[in-house]
Design a protein around this motif. Structure first.
Motif, PDB file in Angstrom:
ATOM      1  N   GLN A 377       0.835  -1.213   0.000  1.00  0.00           N
ATOM      2  CA  GLN A 377       0.000   0.000   0.000  1.00  0.00           C
ATOM      3  C   GLN A 377       0.867   1.261   0.000  1.00  0.00           C
ATOM      4  O   GLN A 377       0.564   2.229  -0.698  1.00  0.00           O
ATOM      5  CB  GLN A 377      -0.925  -0.002   1.211  1.00  0.00           C
ATOM      6  N   ALA A 381       0.890   4.118  -2.894  1.00  0.00           N
ATOM      7  CA  ALA A 381       0.550   5.504  -2.547  1.00  0.00           C
ATOM      8  C   ALA A 381       1.711   6.455  -2.870  1.00  0.00           C
ATOM      9  O   ALA A 381       1.504   7.559  -3.378  1.00  0.00           O
ATOM     10  CB  ALA A 381       0.195   5.583  -1.064  1.00  0.00           C
ATOM     11  N   ARG A 403      -8.423  14.496  -2.819  1.00  0.00           N
ATOM     12  CA  ARG A 403      -7.803  13.170  -2.824  1.00  0.00           C
ATOM     13  C   ARG A 403      -6.359  13.266  -3.299  1.00  0.00           C
ATOM     14  O   ARG A 403      -5.454  12.703  -2.686  1.00  0.00           O
ATOM     15  CB  ARG A 403      -8.604  12.233  -3.734  1.00  0.00           C
ATOM     16  N   TYR A 407      -2.539  12.457  -1.406  1.00  0.00           N
ATOM     17  CA  TYR A 407      -1.437  11.626  -1.908  1.00  0.00           C
ATOM     18  C   TYR A 407      -0.133  12.416  -2.000  1.00  0.00           C
ATOM     19  O   TYR A 407       0.949  11.871  -1.739  1.00  0.00           O
ATOM     20  CB  TYR A 407      -1.797  11.017  -3.266  1.00  0.00           C
ATOM     21  N   LEU A 443      -4.378   8.642   4.736  1.00  0.00           N
ATOM     22  CA  LEU A 443      -5.280   8.399   3.602  1.00  0.00           C
ATOM     23  C   LEU A 443      -6.625   7.883   4.119  1.00  0.00           C
ATOM     24  O   LEU A 443      -6.675   7.206   5.149  1.00  0.00           O
ATOM     25  CB  LEU A 443      -4.657   7.365   2.655  1.00  0.00           C
ATOM     26  N   ASP A 446     -11.050   4.014   2.586  1.00  0.00           N
ATOM     27  CA  ASP A 446     -11.450   3.376   1.327  1.00  0.00           C
ATOM     28  C   ASP A 446     -10.378   3.441   0.252  1.00  0.00           C
ATOM     29  O   ASP A 446     -10.499   2.842  -0.806  1.00  0.00           O
ATOM     30  CB  ASP A 446     -12.776   3.959   0.807  1.00  0.00           C
ATOM     31  N   GLU A 447      -9.275   4.176   0.521  1.00  0.00           N
ATOM     32  CA  GLU A 447      -8.141   4.190  -0.422  1.00  0.00           C
ATOM     33  C   GLU A 447      -7.177   3.026  -0.149  1.00  0.00           C
ATOM     34  O   GLU A 447      -6.307   2.745  -0.964  1.00  0.00           O
ATOM     35  CB  GLU A 447      -7.375   5.517  -0.310  1.00  0.00           C
ATOM     36  N   ASN A 449      -6.795  -0.077  -0.573  1.00  0.00           N
ATOM     37  CA  ASN A 449      -7.347  -1.242  -1.270  1.00  0.00           C
ATOM     38  C   ASN A 449      -6.375  -2.410  -1.366  1.00  0.00           C
ATOM     39  O   ASN A 449      -6.700  -3.432  -1.942  1.00  0.00           O
ATOM     40  CB  ASN A 449      -7.825  -0.823  -2.676  1.00  0.00           C
TER      41      ASN A 449
END
Length: 474
Positions: A377, A381, A403, A407, A443, A446-447, A449
């Motif tokens: 992750q 990112a 969003r 990042y 973050l 839901d980011e 993933n």
């Protein structure tokens, strides 16, 4: 033992002599000069009636009156456990003022290849204390993981940090007094400056790392030919400690570029047909002979792990040295000039870096169950944040969505909090993963993933996310 006074030609580091008997390849030679000095060499080429000898100390002082003795054996390294704590020159002779080495045995420096059937798959974690390596490009026992750097970068400081901090976590828990294997570092320096050598030695002595280390020093003003012997001396010592004395041995070789330059110099003296950029066509084979001496053997406690360091000429990873090294080894760690110019220590760029054996050496029962997910992750990112930096240069930060801004903040925080830890800081894996979760909590959930739901429930910091974003923006 026959003695010859039949030197016909001296060319660079090579001496050619006529002989009337069969001389073995790699046989050790003593050359006595007219001044009474004895130099050591090795047979590089042997044909009927003529041999080519590479002289380790260089050919100055040798003339056609010098006498040549062939010793009838190949070069051997005197090995013993008492080598730990000693400093040797590139040919394996003590230079620390200590007593002479009394070897338990003498082993051929070429070594024997590990039978593939007997090789054990590398999968136990080695902790270096460097977050960018432990967290994102994990080193495992028996792996060969090179550091790709360029001239002027602090790869020496990174090498010293790893040599000082590296450990095998479960061995520490078991203790070294029962059946657990101890940890040792063998440091081979090739063609480094006297200043670098002094820095290495001061660091080893200051931190007490020398007690569990063997140091081989071939300096820039030492003969180039000796450089071709140094890594073989290093690896012979490593194999002895690992496979006969049950140590987990970490071998650090710096700088492989100087080693390859020595190969090129000898090739030019032999008037060989050069390969790419003037390097010998057999350089791939030669490097493979060194790198493939890393590994684990079934039924043996110890292991040999290698971190070769090379400076890429012109910072070009398509150059033959990094190119061939990349084919043979299991990944690479990149030291990045841009991150270095920003003052990050160590300036490791995790995006082009890779440890091909990482997935087998992390996770439940090996490191921590969330390790792989956190690494994946953070990589994704940071890569996205890095892409967005290019976009910001074109459209400005105001044009980006919330969003995207998160990042960008993540990428900045990743460099300053995760990568930049200083050369004196030793982080254990728990610290590294906790910092990773601090960053991922910047973050939205839901980011994430690439992270398992149960790990998010356990480790995600709800209340930290807003605070982290504000801090990063400030």
């Amino acid at each position: 033992m026959k003695e010859y006074q039949t030197i016909t030609e001296i060319s660079g580091p090579l001496v050619y002599a006529e002989v009337d008997e069969a001389i073995g390849y790699d046989e050790i030679v003593e050359i006595e000069t007219a001044q009474g000095e004895t130099l050591r060499g090795q047979v590089l080429e042997s044909s009927e009636g003529l041999v080519a000898i590479q002289v380790f100390e260089g050919t100055s002082g040798i003339d056609q009156d010098a006498s040549v003795r062939f010793l009838g054996e190949t070069m051997k390294m005197p090995v013993t456990e008492d080598l730990l704590g000693r400093v040797l020159d590139g040919s394996g002779r003590p230079i620390d003022g200590g007593p002479e080495i009394v070897p338990e045995e003498r082993q051929d420096i070429v070594g024997a290849a590990i039978n593939p059937y007997s090789r054990e798959y590398p999968e136990e974690f080695i902790e270096t204390g460097v977050s960018a390596i432990d967290g994102m490009n994990t080193l495992v026992r028996g792996q060969k993981l090179p550091i790709f750097s360029s001239s002027g970068q602090p790869h020496s400081e990174l090498a010293m940090q790893i040599a000082r901090q590296a450990s095998v976590p479960e061995e520490e828990e078991d203790g070294d007094d029962d059946e657990g294997s101890e940890f040792a570092v063998i440091f081979g320096a090739m063609g480094i400056t006297q200043e670098e050598a002094n820095e290495f030695m001061q660091d080893f002595e200051r931190t007490g790392a020398l007690e569990r280390s063997v140091v081989f020093m071939n300096l820039a003003d030492d003969p180039a030919v000796e450089r071709t012997v140094t890594p073989r001396m290093v690896l012979t010592t490593a194999e002895y400690l690992a496979f006969e004395k049950d140590y987990h041995v970490l071998v650090i070789l710096t700088d492989m570029t100087n080693y390859c330059e020595a190969l090129r110099e000898i090739g030019a003296a032999r008037e060989e047909v050069p390969g790419r950029r003037g390097y010998p066509g057999y350089m791939y084979t030669d490097l493979a002979q060194l790198y493939e001496r890393a590994g684990r053997i079934e039924g043996r406690e110890g292991s040999v792990t290698q971190i070769p360091i090379l400076t890429m000429p012109g910072d070009d990873d398509t150059h033959p040295i990094p190119d061939l090294t990349g084919y043979i080894t299991e990944g690479q760690i990149y030291v990045d000039p841009d991150l270095n110019s920003q003052g990050l220590q160590p300036p490791v760029n995790v995006l082009p870096s890779l440890s091909r054996l990482m997935d087998d050496g992390i996770g439940e029962g090996l490191t921590r169950e969330d390790h792989g997910d956190v690494s994946d992750q953070m990589y994704a990112a940071y890569a996205e944040g890095e892409d967005l930096r290019d976009l910001v240069n074109i459209v400005g930060r105001e044009a980006l969505s919330d969003r995207d801004n998160k990042y960008l903040d993540f990428a900045d925080a990743f460099e300053t909090e995760f990568v930049d830890q200083g050369f004196e800081t030793n982080r254990d894996l728990e610290d590294t993963l906790e910092i990773g979760w601090d960053l991922l909590s910047m973050l939205p959930k839901d980011e994430l993933n690439r992270v398992d739901e149960e790990f998010i429930e356990e480790y995600y910091r709800e209340d930290d996310s807003e605070r982290k974003i504000v801090e990063a923006a400030d």
